[in-house]
Motif scaffolding. Structure first.
Motif, PDB file in Angstrom:
ATOM      1  N   LEU A  63       0.830  -1.202   0.000  1.00 14.58           N
ATOM      2  CA  LEU A  63       0.000   0.000   0.000  1.00 14.58           C
ATOM      3  C   LEU A  63       0.867   1.256   0.000  1.00 14.58           C
ATOM      4  CD1 LEU A  63      -3.116  -0.084   0.034  1.00 14.58           C
ATOM      5  CD2 LEU A  63      -3.001   0.604   2.427  1.00 14.58           C
ATOM      6  N   VAL A  64       0.524   2.213  -0.851  1.00 18.23           N
ATOM      7  CA  VAL A  64       1.265   3.471  -0.974  1.00 18.23           C
ATOM      8  C   VAL A  64       0.326   4.639  -0.673  1.00 18.23           C
ATOM      9  CG1 VAL A  64       2.466   5.027  -2.571  1.00 18.23           C
ATOM     10  CG2 VAL A  64       2.911   2.557  -2.647  1.00 18.23           C
ATOM     11  N   PHE A  65       0.814   5.586   0.140  1.00 21.50           N
ATOM     12  CA  PHE A  65       0.054   6.786   0.482  1.00 21.50           C
ATOM     13  C   PHE A  65       0.641   7.960  -0.294  1.00 21.50           C
ATOM     14  CE2 PHE A  65      -0.416   3.851   3.984  1.00 21.50           C
ATOM     15  CZ  PHE A  65      -1.780   3.906   4.256  1.00 21.50           C
ATOM     16  N   LYS A  66      -0.109   8.466  -1.236  1.00 22.96           N
ATOM     17  CA  LYS A  66       0.349   9.552  -2.097  1.00 22.96           C
ATOM     18  C   LYS A  66      -0.284  10.866  -1.639  1.00 22.96           C
ATOM     19  CE  LYS A  66       1.533  11.729  -6.054  1.00 22.96           C
ATOM     20  NZ  LYS A  66       0.882  11.367  -7.332  1.00 22.96           N
ATOM     21  N   VAL A  67       0.551  11.862  -1.352  1.00 28.01           N
ATOM     22  CA  VAL A  67       0.043  13.197  -1.030  1.00 28.01           C
ATOM     23  C   VAL A  67      -0.383  13.847  -2.347  1.00 28.01           C
ATOM     24  CG1 VAL A  67       0.539  15.434   0.017  1.00 28.01           C
ATOM     25  CG2 VAL A  67       1.567  13.350   0.968  1.00 28.01           C
ATOM     26  N   HIS A  68      -1.640  14.172  -2.432  1.00 25.76           N
ATOM     27  CA  HIS A  68      -2.175  14.721  -3.681  1.00 25.76           C
ATOM     28  C   HIS A  68      -1.495  16.029  -4.051  1.00 25.76           C
ATOM     29  CE1 HIS A  68      -5.189  16.498  -6.446  1.00 25.76           C
ATOM     30  NE2 HIS A  68      -5.403  15.235  -6.778  1.00 25.76           N
ATOM     31  N   GLU A  69      -1.343  16.246  -5.362  1.00 28.91           N
ATOM     32  CA  GLU A  69      -0.646  17.450  -5.852  1.00 28.91           C
ATOM     33  C   GLU A  69      -1.326  18.743  -5.430  1.00 28.91           C
ATOM     34  OE1 GLU A  69       0.685  14.065  -8.384  1.00 28.91           O
ATOM     35  OE2 GLU A  69      -1.232  14.736  -7.526  1.00 28.91           O
ATOM     36  N   TYR A  72       4.488   7.881  -0.320  1.00 27.56           N
ATOM     37  CA  TYR A  72       5.140   7.257   0.826  1.00 27.56           C
ATOM     38  C   TYR A  72       4.675   5.803   0.959  1.00 27.56           C
ATOM     39  CZ  TYR A  72       6.085  12.153   1.796  1.00 27.56           C
ATOM     40  OH  TYR A  72       6.501  13.465   1.691  1.00 27.56           O
ATOM     41  N   PRO A  73       5.569   4.849   0.686  1.00 30.14           N
ATOM     42  CA  PRO A  73       5.189   3.438   0.763  1.00 30.14           C
ATOM     43  C   PRO A  73       5.016   2.988   2.210  1.00 30.14           C
ATOM     44  CG  PRO A  73       7.524   3.652   0.297  1.00 30.14           C
ATOM     45  CD  PRO A  73       6.961   5.041   0.263  1.00 30.14           C
ATOM     46  N   SER A  74       4.218   1.943   2.381  1.00 28.38           N
ATOM     47  CA  SER A  74       4.006   1.350   3.705  1.00 28.38           C
ATOM     48  C   SER A  74       4.375  -0.128   3.629  1.00 28.38           C
ATOM     49  CB  SER A  74       2.552   1.510   4.127  1.00 28.38           C
ATOM     50  OG  SER A  74       1.727   0.602   3.418  1.00 28.38           O
ATOM     51  N   ASP A  75       4.279  -0.805   4.757  1.00 30.60           N
ATOM     52  CA  ASP A  75       4.525  -2.252   4.779  1.00 30.60           C
ATOM     53  C   ASP A  75       3.207  -3.013   4.843  1.00 30.60           C
ATOM     54  OD1 ASP A  75       3.734  -1.632   7.328  1.00 30.60           O
ATOM     55  OD2 ASP A  75       5.502  -2.483   8.317  1.00 30.60           O
ATOM     56  N   ILE A  76       2.099  -2.338   4.508  1.00 30.16           N
ATOM     57  CA  ILE A  76       0.768  -2.952   4.591  1.00 30.16           C
ATOM     58  C   ILE A  76       0.457  -3.687   3.297  1.00 30.16           C
ATOM     59  CG2 ILE A  76      -1.705  -2.527   4.816  1.00 30.16           C
ATOM     60  CD1 ILE A  76      -1.002  -0.071   6.512  1.00 30.16           C
ATOM     61  N   GLN A  77       0.101  -4.961   3.435  1.00 34.28           N
ATOM     62  CA  GLN A  77      -0.293  -5.775   2.286  1.00 34.28           C
ATOM     63  C   GLN A  77      -1.644  -6.410   2.611  1.00 34.28           C
ATOM     64  OE1 GLN A  77       1.619  -6.555  -0.833  1.00 34.28           O
ATOM     65  NE2 GLN A  77      -0.542  -6.987  -1.238  1.00 34.28           N
ATOM     66  N   LEU A  78      -2.661  -6.087   1.828  1.00 34.73           N
ATOM     67  CA  LEU A  78      -3.998  -6.638   2.058  1.00 34.73           C
ATOM     68  C   LEU A  78      -4.209  -7.854   1.160  1.00 34.73           C
ATOM     69  CD1 LEU A  78      -6.005  -3.301   2.149  1.00 34.73           C
ATOM     70  CD2 LEU A  78      -5.171  -4.626   4.079  1.00 34.73           C
TER      71      LEU A  78
END
Length: 254
Positions: A152-158, A247-253
């Protein structure tokens, strides 16, 4: 006795039908599909899900706009297996496509990128036939998303403005899952603060907390059980976050 027999019959009917009811979401649904123009055959970077460049190239550009499956943005990021119904021209496996946009067609559920649409065919010649027809009869079902090598990746919107306005897009949501709520932890108040779904997959918050941001998000499984759960990403966004940064995370669903 008659009352008893009626209820036994009703019970037996329910027991027979229950497996079918529970698995009905995995059966194919008949519909129609078309495609949109693209200079490079990839997806639309300005799609209604708010994914930007990710929405253009995720899944090797095999993406789609949808109408009723958009579900006010909750459907963004969902994956579907789609097969067309012309045996002499259609690939039996069809295409697995990712929802990245909203669009209305002529009684269609899917408006594909050219790369997605071409995957419906069983040969280059058949692909030409499908493109020439413009609209094809299809069947589809929802399937688990799989993004090899990604969590899972958290992207800060432009559109974010540090430090006053924080907008977020969550990418690479695997499995059969929908995100229905996102919250940010406020350390000083020791409480979770809800974010607002702006549109599509974009969530925002005015005057976000300072320091590294911890997020939690509500996951609703699209499987038969429709389980609801909260997942937490602690300090996944750095204190000096930047608009456009991912920003990548270590969460895998699953």
């Amino acid at each position: 006795m008659e009352f008893f027999l009626k209820h036994i019959t009703w019970f037996l009917c329910i027991m027979v039908l229950l497996p079918a009811l529970c698995t009905s979401q995995y059966t194919y649904v008949s519909s129609r599909a078309t495609y949109y123009g693209s200079p490079d055959c990839y997806g639309n970077p300005t799609g209604a899900c708010g994914y930007g460049e990710y929405g253009r190239k995720v899944n090797d550009g095999q993406v789609s706009a949808v109408s009723r499956l958009y579900r006010n943005g909750t459907g963004c990021g969902a994956c579907y297996q789609v097969r067309c119904k012309i045996p002499q021209h259609c690939n039996s496996d069809g295409v697995t496509t990712v929802v990245t946009d909203h669009g209305e067609g002529d009684r269609t559920d899917f408006i594909f990128s050219p790369r997605s649409y071409a995957k419906l065919a069983n040969s280059p010649d058949s692909s030409e036939v499908l493109f020439a027809s413009g609209v094809v009869e299809i069947e589809y079902r929802r399937v688990a998303c799989r993004f090899s090598g990604y969590r899972l990746v958290f992207k800060v919107h432009e559109g974010s403005k540090y430090p006053f306005y924080f907008a977020l897009v969550i990418q690479y949501l695997s499995g059969i899952n929908d995100i229905t709520a996102v919250e940010v932890w406020e350390e000083d108040r020791e409480q979770w603060r809800p974010m607002r779904r702006v549109y599509g997959a974009v969530w925002d918050l005015q005057n976000p907390p300072t320091g590294p941001l911890s997020l939690r998000f509500q996951i609703v499984s699209g499987r038969a059980t429709a389980e609801v759960d909260w997942m937490q990403a602690t300090k996944v966004i750095p204190a000096d976050w930047e608009a456009g940064a991912a920003y990548p995370s270590d969460i895998q669903l699953d």
